[in-house]
Structure formats: C-alpha cells, structure tokens
Scaffold this active site. Structure first.
Site, PDB file in Angstrom:
ATOM      1  N   LEU A  60       0.895  -1.431   0.165  1.00 24.72           N
ATOM      2  CA  LEU A  60      -0.139   0.180   0.220  1.00 24.72           C
ATOM      3  C   LEU A  60       0.477   0.928   0.177  1.00 24.72           C
ATOM      4  O   LEU A  60       2.128   0.868   0.368  1.00 24.72           O
ATOM      5  CB  LEU A  60      -0.895  -0.023   1.041  1.00 24.72           C
ATOM      6  CG  LEU A  60      -2.070  -0.981   1.575  1.00 24.72           C
ATOM      7  CD1 LEU A  60      -2.617  -0.797   2.685  1.00 24.72           C
ATOM      8  CD2 LEU A  60      -3.260  -0.680   0.596  1.00 24.72           C
ATOM      9  N   ASP A  61       0.507   2.154  -0.454  1.00 22.83           N
ATOM     10  CA  ASP A  61       1.224   3.210  -0.339  1.00 22.83           C
ATOM     11  C   ASP A  61       1.261   3.976   0.558  1.00 22.83           C
ATOM     12  O   ASP A  61       0.379   4.299   1.219  1.00 22.83           O
ATOM     13  CB  ASP A  61       0.443   4.780  -1.723  1.00 22.83           C
ATOM     14  CG  ASP A  61       0.605   4.159  -2.976  1.00 22.83           C
ATOM     15  OD1 ASP A  61       1.588   3.696  -3.366  1.00 22.83           O
ATOM     16  OD2 ASP A  61      -0.254   5.131  -3.754  1.00 22.83           O
ATOM     17  N   ARG A  62       2.600   4.869   1.424  1.00 26.26           N
ATOM     18  CA  ARG A  62       2.538   5.022   2.200  1.00 26.26           C
ATOM     19  C   ARG A  62       1.302   6.242   3.174  1.00 26.26           C
ATOM     20  O   ARG A  62       1.451   6.093   3.652  1.00 26.26           O
ATOM     21  CB  ARG A  62       3.504   6.050   2.097  1.00 26.26           C
ATOM     22  CG  ARG A  62       3.969   7.147   3.169  1.00 26.26           C
ATOM     23  CD  ARG A  62       5.198   7.832   3.698  1.00 26.26           C
ATOM     24  NE  ARG A  62       5.374   8.241   5.277  1.00 26.26           N
ATOM     25  CZ  ARG A  62       6.960   8.152   5.400  1.00 26.26           C
ATOM     26  NH1 ARG A  62       7.457   7.759   4.595  1.00 26.26           N
ATOM     27  NH2 ARG A  62       7.541   8.719   6.643  1.00 26.26           N
ATOM     28  N   VAL A  64      -1.780   5.796   2.319  1.00 22.79           N
ATOM     29  CA  VAL A  64      -3.231   5.144   1.966  1.00 22.79           C
ATOM     30  C   VAL A  64      -2.644   3.846   3.304  1.00 22.79           C
ATOM     31  O   VAL A  64      -2.138   3.368   3.447  1.00 22.79           O
ATOM     32  CB  VAL A  64      -2.701   4.046   1.078  1.00 22.79           C
ATOM     33  CG1 VAL A  64      -4.302   3.456   0.845  1.00 22.79           C
ATOM     34  CG2 VAL A  64      -3.108   5.155  -0.229  1.00 22.79           C
TER      35      VAL A  64
END
Length: 234
Positions: A60-62, A64
């Site tokens: 997951l993106d930072r 998110v």
C-alpha cells in the site's frame, strides 16, 4: 514498539491494518516501517532470537491505510504471491473523490493504459502503444455524495482488477475526479496537508496452508489517525 492493529494471526500469516503515513518497508526517510514494526512485535511476543522472517507479498502507498497480510513463513509467502499472480486475492477500496458523481448500484469500469515515470514516481494515462504501457482496470460504484467545507465530494467503492502503480489515483484524476487530498494528481483542487482519502477496507484470500477462505473488512471510522472527512461521509 508501535501498537499494531492485528485482525488475524497464526503460525503462517499475520493480517494487520496499516496506518496512514507509515511506509510498508524501509525507505530513504528512515521512518519506522510496517515490516520492521511487525518483526519487532513477533520477536518480542515469541521471544525469538536472531532475525525474524517476514514476507512482503503486496503493498500500500505510504499515505494509504488499510488491511494487509504478511507471511510469517517462506512457504506462506510463496503461496500468497502465487495467489496474487493468479488474481485469487481480492482487494477493495473506499475513496473520496472531488466532485459529484451519480449515486448508483451500477458498476462502472475504468480501463486505461498507464506508464510510470520512475524519476518523478508518477504514472499517467497513455496510449496502448506507449513503451512500457500496462493495461489497468478497476470497477467502481458511487455510494454517497456529501458537501464538506463548501465543496462537493463522492464516496466510491472500488474493486481493483489490476494492481498498477498509483492506479486508483491516476484513473480518477483522468476522469476529472481526483481523490480528496491527492496533491500529486489533483493539485488544482486539493490543499497541502489534507490526508489522501483512499482506504483498503476489504481483503480476502485462501489461507496458504489451510483449507480455509479468509475475509477481512474494516471501516476507516475504526482506524486512528484518519481524516475527519471519513466520519462525515460514512
């Protein structure tokens, strides 16, 4: 050691909720990351000497938050990675997008080709014939509209068919409905300091060593540190 929101744990896997702002693995920021946090938790709880194995099978993106599974054994990591390749792991997201979309139970599919700019760490919609272009597809339903701080937003429920770099952010920006708080892909409508309104709320997969199908679901309202807009729209 940072507190972990653990949804499930056994000898083979651990399912947790990743907080906003925490990277999945170590990066140049030097900030504490999920892999390190979980390894420290396992080491302390089970009094394990030496290095702790923990397999990263998806990301997951930072900025998110949401549900993630990590593998505690190499066997589990290998099988989960294969499930993901075979598209047998289901992930669903909630996102708040700028503007008003028509609320409906009808699914809408976004299908584009995306190409990543490694230097800028950004992706963009491109033609099928662009070098390194990858087909990207998601399906969404519009669940709700709200007015927040004088502006209109829509809550969308997203089923990812592919897992491309920044896919959800790029594809909604491409239809002129960038995500709330997304400075990178929605500079004209978002402000610096707003949290990115994207949440991985559902994850399901077959257990890598048991004859069991696992499903996990959590609301953004139940996660600490989420932007106030979630409590308004949900």
């Amino acid at each position: 050691m940072q507190n972990l929101n653990i949804l499930y744990e056994d000898n083979h896997i651990i399912v947790v909720v990743k907080p906003v702002g925490v990277p999945v693995q170590a990066d140049k920021s030097g900030d504490m990351d999920m892999l390190t946090i979980i390894k420290e938790y396992i080491k302390e709880k089970y009094n394990k000497p030496g290095n702790v194995y923990l397999g990263l099978v998806h990301r997951l993106d930072r900025m998110v938050s949401g549900v993630m599974v990590f593998a505690k054994t190499s066997k589990a990591a290998s099988r989960l990675s294969e499930y993901i390749r075979q598209k047998n792991v289901k992930k669903k997201y909630l996102a708040i997008v700028n503007g008003r979309l028509e609320v409906s139970d009808k699914s809408i599919i976004l299908n584009n080709y995306l190409v990543k700019n490694e230097r800028l760490n950004m992706s963009r919609v491109c033609s099928k014939n662009t070098k390194n272009a990858k087909e990207s597809e998601l399906e969404y339903k519009v669940r709700k509209n709200i007015t927040y701080n004088g502006r209109e937003y829509s809550l969308v429920d997203i089923d990812l068919h592919t897992g491309r770099h920044h896919q959800i952010r790029v594809q909604f920006s491409n239809i002129s409905h960038p995500l709330y708080g997304d400075i990178k892909y929605g500079q004209k409508v978002n402000k610096v300091g707003e949290s990115l309104a994207l949440f991985s709320y559902y994850l399901s997969f077959y257990h890598p060593t048991k004859d069991e199908y696992l499903e996990f679901e959590i609301s953004p309202k139940d996660v600490q540190g989420m932007d106030k807009i979630w409590s308004v729209i949900l």
